[in-house]
Scaffold this motif. Structure first.
Motif, mmCIF file in Angstrom:
data_model
loop_
_atom_site.group_PDB
_atom_site.id
_atom_site.type_symbol
_atom_site.label_atom_id
_atom_site.label_comp_id
_atom_site.label_asym_id
_atom_site.label_seq_id
_atom_site.Cartn_x
_atom_site.Cartn_y
_atom_site.Cartn_z
ATOM 1 N N ILE A 101 22.785 42.890 -88.608
ATOM 2 C CA ILE A 101 23.208 43.107 -87.181
ATOM 3 C C ILE A 101 22.157 43.160 -86.357
ATOM 4 C CG2 ILE A 101 24.183 45.206 -85.616
ATOM 5 C CD1 ILE A 101 26.293 44.636 -87.610
ATOM 6 N N LEU A 102 22.357 42.399 -85.309
ATOM 7 C CA LEU A 102 21.209 42.331 -84.098
ATOM 8 C C LEU A 102 22.118 42.936 -83.047
ATOM 9 C CD1 LEU A 102 20.214 38.790 -85.165
ATOM 10 C CD2 LEU A 102 18.740 40.663 -85.248
ATOM 11 N N VAL A 103 21.035 43.377 -82.143
ATOM 12 C CA VAL A 103 21.685 43.736 -81.022
ATOM 13 C C VAL A 103 20.830 43.271 -79.570
ATOM 14 C CG1 VAL A 103 23.019 45.740 -81.654
ATOM 15 C CG2 VAL A 103 20.760 46.024 -80.938
ATOM 16 N N ALA A 104 21.522 43.260 -78.428
ATOM 17 C CA ALA A 104 20.645 42.676 -77.416
ATOM 18 C C ALA A 104 21.380 43.421 -76.229
ATOM 19 C CB ALA A 104 20.809 41.253 -77.329
ATOM 20 N N LEU A 105 20.448 43.494 -75.099
ATOM 21 C CA LEU A 105 21.136 43.934 -73.829
ATOM 22 C C LEU A 105 20.724 43.154 -72.765
ATOM 23 C CD1 LEU A 105 19.824 47.694 -73.838
ATOM 24 C CD2 LEU A 105 22.477 46.897 -73.998
ATOM 25 N N ARG A 106 21.484 42.618 -71.904
ATOM 26 C CA ARG A 106 21.360 41.693 -70.928
ATOM 27 C C ARG A 106 21.724 42.132 -69.459
ATOM 28 N NH1 ARG A 106 23.440 35.360 -69.530
ATOM 29 N NH2 ARG A 106 21.667 34.871 -68.318
ATOM 30 N N VAL A 107 20.643 42.233 -68.709
ATOM 31 C CA VAL A 107 20.797 42.703 -67.166
ATOM 32 C C VAL A 107 21.103 41.695 -66.203
ATOM 33 C CG1 VAL A 107 19.883 44.131 -65.371
ATOM 34 C CG2 VAL A 107 19.679 44.839 -67.706
ATOM 35 N N ARG A 108 22.112 41.545 -65.625
ATOM 36 C CA ARG A 108 22.296 40.272 -64.767
ATOM 37 C C ARG A 108 21.724 40.591 -63.285
ATOM 38 N NH1 ARG A 108 25.649 41.919 -60.688
ATOM 39 N NH2 ARG A 108 27.627 42.964 -61.361
ATOM 40 N N PRO A 109 21.428 39.745 -62.657
ATOM 41 C CA PRO A 109 21.017 39.781 -61.251
ATOM 42 C C PRO A 109 21.968 40.547 -60.222
ATOM 43 C CG PRO A 109 21.170 37.435 -61.813
ATOM 44 C CD PRO A 109 21.819 37.953 -62.797
ATOM 45 N N LEU A 110 21.573 40.966 -59.237
ATOM 46 C CA LEU A 110 22.438 41.952 -58.308
ATOM 47 C C LEU A 110 22.875 40.560 -57.555
ATOM 48 C CD1 LEU A 110 22.705 44.990 -57.512
ATOM 49 C CD2 LEU A 110 21.183 44.588 -55.918
ATOM 50 N N LEU A 111 24.097 40.865 -57.298
ATOM 51 C CA LEU A 111 24.895 39.569 -56.775
ATOM 52 C C LEU A 111 25.004 39.911 -55.305
ATOM 53 C CD1 LEU A 111 28.127 39.497 -59.159
ATOM 54 C CD2 LEU A 111 25.940 38.285 -59.175
ATOM 55 N N ASP A 112 25.073 38.760 -54.590
ATOM 56 C CA ASP A 112 25.150 39.024 -53.012
ATOM 57 C C ASP A 112 26.063 40.085 -52.222
ATOM 58 O OD1 ASP A 112 23.365 36.997 -52.972
ATOM 59 O OD2 ASP A 112 24.540 35.481 -52.363
ATOM 60 N N HIS A 113 27.363 40.167 -52.879
ATOM 61 C CA HIS A 113 28.109 40.868 -52.404
ATOM 62 C C HIS A 113 27.796 42.473 -52.758
ATOM 63 C CE1 HIS A 113 30.570 42.293 -55.964
ATOM 64 N NE2 HIS A 113 30.304 40.834 -56.243
ATOM 65 N N GLU A 114 27.163 42.644 -53.836
ATOM 66 C CA GLU A 114 26.743 43.955 -54.236
ATOM 67 C C GLU A 114 25.372 44.391 -53.140
ATOM 68 O OE1 GLU A 114 27.434 44.471 -58.914
ATOM 69 O OE2 GLU A 114 25.802 43.102 -58.131
ATOM 70 N N ARG A 115 24.607 43.473 -52.805
ATOM 71 C CA ARG A 115 23.529 43.843 -52.028
ATOM 72 C C ARG A 115 24.212 44.027 -50.584
ATOM 73 N NH1 ARG A 115 18.541 42.621 -54.139
ATOM 74 N NH2 ARG A 115 18.756 41.113 -55.616
ATOM 75 N N GLU A 116 25.021 43.092 -50.281
ATOM 76 C CA GLU A 116 25.858 43.483 -48.853
ATOM 77 C C GLU A 116 26.372 44.745 -48.934
ATOM 78 O OE1 GLU A 116 28.264 40.177 -48.646
ATOM 79 O OE2 GLU A 116 26.458 38.950 -48.336
ATOM 80 N N ARG A 117 26.822 45.361 -49.869
ATOM 81 C CA ARG A 117 27.540 46.707 -49.702
ATOM 82 C C ARG A 117 26.423 47.870 -50.199
ATOM 83 N NH1 ARG A 117 30.954 45.850 -54.656
ATOM 84 N NH2 ARG A 117 30.409 48.046 -54.860
ATOM 85 N N GLY A 118 25.097 47.385 -49.948
ATOM 86 C CA GLY A 118 24.024 48.373 -49.887
ATOM 87 C C GLY A 118 23.574 48.937 -51.207
ATOM 88 N N LEU A 119 24.175 48.039 -52.334
ATOM 89 C CA LEU A 119 23.797 48.572 -53.708
ATOM 90 C C LEU A 119 22.241 48.012 -54.071
ATOM 91 C CD1 LEU A 119 27.016 47.852 -55.753
ATOM 92 C CD2 LEU A 119 26.160 50.125 -54.942
ATOM 93 N N PHE A 120 21.719 48.657 -54.816
ATOM 94 C CA PHE A 120 20.509 48.313 -55.241
ATOM 95 C C PHE A 120 19.937 48.637 -56.828
ATOM 96 C CE2 PHE A 120 18.452 52.416 -55.278
ATOM 97 C CZ PHE A 120 19.248 53.227 -54.295
ATOM 98 N N GLU A 121 18.824 47.791 -57.336
ATOM 99 C CA GLU A 121 18.584 47.975 -58.804
ATOM 100 C C GLU A 121 18.329 49.258 -59.466
ATOM 101 O OE1 GLU A 121 17.173 45.585 -56.981
ATOM 102 O OE2 GLU A 121 17.808 43.564 -57.860
ATOM 103 N N GLY A 122 18.955 49.464 -60.658
ATOM 104 C CA GLY A 122 18.633 50.629 -61.309
ATOM 105 C C GLY A 122 18.661 50.370 -62.830
#
Ligand code: ATP
Length: 570
Positions: A101-122
């Protein structure tokens, strides 16, 4: 690749010391750190704010969520934590790619529409570890951040790791294993909109270049593509005809599923494209083209030297020399469903039910791996999804298997609860790896293990007696705060019901004292302490020490895969 791996045996050794940092940034010092003074001195002198300006600013602040208002302070605290992590970990360990068993995590980039909604990275990735920041506290004033470090994952990919890097680290090492007769399964999990389909589509996109034309000299390549929605299984390469998943003497078979023979890279891509376009999608609050079902693309490599396929099997037999690419439907939380109509709520319930069954299989697989001598039933037959994945996840499978789950995390701080759920999901799967279990057992056998477990349990404030809690508060406040005067220990409530009766009747708000204190806003705590003549400084310090104790206790409770800390956001 930003990150990569850990041998299972290293996961405990790598547990970071308790990350508690006290950035203590005031709003004023933050403003200084963000704007260099020379830049400000060159700017035209600002006109003094008028009453109207102040009213507009107050209105704008009131429109903001506590997270948006606290954003500069939160980002400063996170930046400080990340600097600490960079200092602490400078190398990325190499994954043990032979693990079952192998496991990985992938964090995608913040999308433009998320930035426009005032969201930020956590969410963050560094040196093969993934970090999730999770806000605690309901108001602007008493906000703090929990840091959760996941260090038992084999690989971690951050927003700057492109699809090709993910493909090279995950699929490429699996190919020789598949050509030697193994069953390799890649499963994408995570909340809706976190990037599962994006990853799985790109893996299929890069694959043909590594297969064709060479593979055709020795093997036939066959593709099946099916969709699972509740108990309905559909063939995406045959006009969405209904097919059946059955378990028989040969193993798991998707009866009636078409297997399309592809001879070139172009054929391969076109076939996969047809299958993907047939999937059931719908717009959700988080994703305009959300997949509301699970999709399984099975690529079989049939050696021309091997005996002809079993004629009795009418459909797809899940077996060796196969790559299974599984794109799970996105998980959603109750709060995401507020924007849904009745059909979508039903879809979410169906999806969540099958994801829960998968979770249960993973949990029982973990219990089975603990070598307790007891038989543990793994309920693969409860859903079509788990029946289909039985060979990939069953520790007693007669096939050679390697299974990799990639947990997808949306990067926004506002999505942190989802991200924690996903990261814990894959962490638990890793803990159930047979290789991992063996190493853990040799390192923690006997009494030492029991004592360690007990110590961890006792350290969390939820395990303290009420008296211990009062004593701790007194100790931290130098005998000035009498906790029993703030939160009394009641077995009976004002309505005359006991805690147990209240629980049975589903009455909310019946929290034990330790949790009441944990959820109490700082401002209320300070006010209560003031009634006893305690200064704001002492009250605040005690409140902070308590939150640190909760995080430290939790860290030990989950020591195998996750370490936590608290960032105080001032
Ligand atoms: N690594 C990435 N880089 C850039 N954009 C991405 C990445 N991952 C996902 N996206 C974008 O994010 C959005 C959501 O991705 P995707 O549809 O793959 O999510 P999902 O997890 O499959 O969602 P669902 O479960 O709802 O189907 C898409 O617009 C996609 O293009």
């Amino acid at each position: 690749m930003t990150g990569s791996s850990h041998h299972a045996s290293q996961s405990q050794a790598h547990i970071a010391p308790h990350h508690v940092v006290h950035p203590r940034y005031s709003a004023a010092s933050m403003a200084h750190s963000r704007k260099p003074t020379h830049a400000r001195s060159k700017a035209a002198p600002a006109a003094p704010p008028t009453g109207k300006d102040r009213a507009a600013a107050a209105r704008a602040r009131a429109d903001m969520s506590p997270l948006e208002r606290a954003r500069p302070r939160i980002e400063a605290a996170i930046a400080q934590h990340q600097a600490q992590v960079h200092e602490q970990y400078t190398t990325t360990p190499t994954p043990d790619l032979d693990a079952d068993i192998l496991v990985a995590l992938r964090v995608r980039p913040l999308l433009d529409h998320e930035r426009e909604r005032g969201l930020f990275e956590g969410a963050y990735v560094h040196a093969g570890r993934a970090y999730v920041y999770h806000p605690i506290g309901s108001t602007f004033v008493d906000l703090s951040l929990e840091t959760h470090e996941f260090d038992n994952v084999d690989m971690a990919f951050g927003p700057t790791d492109d699809a090709e890097a993910v493909y090279a680290a995950t699929v490429v090492p699996m190919l020789p294993f598949v050509f030697e007769g193994g069953l390799a399964t890649l499963i994408a999990s995570g909340q809706t909109g976190a990037g599962k389909t994006h990853t799985m589509t790109s893996l299929n996109h890069f694959l043909p270049a590594d297969l064709f034309p060479d593979i055709t000299e020795t093997h036939d390549v066959l593709i099946s593509y099916i969709e699972l929605y509740g108990d309905t299984v559909t063939d995406l390469l045959n006009d969405r005809a209904t097919v059946q998943v059955r378990s028989g003497p040969q193993g798991t078979v998707v009866v009636g599923a078409k297997q399309v023979h592809v001879e070139t890279a172009e054929d391969f891509l076109a076939t996969v494209e047809i299958g993907a376009s047939q999937r059931r999608t719908r717009a959700t609050f988080k994703n305009d083209v959300s997949s509301r079902s699970h999709a399984v693309c099975a690529i079989t490599f049939r050696s021309r030297d091997a005996a002809p396929a079993d004629e009795d099997v009418n459909g797809l037999l899940i077996g060796g020399s196969m790559l299974l690419i599984v794109d799970l439907a996105g998980s959603e939380r109750q709060s995401d469903q507020e924007h849904h109509d009745a059909i979508r709520i039903k879809e979410t319930q169906v999806t969540n039910k099958s994801l829960m069954t998968l979770k249960e299989c993973i949990r029982n697989r973990y219990l089975a791996s603990q070598n307790t001598g007891k038989h543990v039933h793994i309920p693969f037959r409860t859903s079509k999804l788990t029946l289909l994945l039985k060979e990939a996840l069953d520790p007693t499978s007669s096939l050679q298997t390697r299974t990799l789950m990639i947990g997808h995390l949306a990067p926004a701080l506002a999505d942190s609860q989802h991200s924690l759920n996903t990261a814990r999901y894959v962490s638990n799967l890793k803990a159930s790896s047979l290789d991992h279990a063996q190493t853990s057992v040799t390192r923690t056998t006997g009494a030492a293990q029991d004592q360690g477990a007990t110590a961890a349990a006792v350290n969390h404030p939820s395990k303290w007696t009420y008296k211990q809690l009062c004593r701790k508060i007194a100790q931290w406040s130098m005998n000035t705060i009498k906790f029993e005067k703030i939160i009394a220990f009641k077995t009976e409530h004002d309505d005359g019901l006991t805690s147990v009766e209240r629980k049975l009747q589903g009455i909310m708000g019946d929290m034990p004292p330790w949790l009441q204190l944990y959820q109490m806003p700082l401002s209320v705590w300070v006010k209560e302490c003031a009634k006893q003549g305690v200064t704001e400084k002492t009250a605040t310090k005690t409140w902070e020490q308590y939150r640190v104790a909760v995080a430290a206790g939790r860290k030990q409770d989950t020591a195998k895969s996750e370490s936590t800390g608290v960032l105080l956001v001032h």
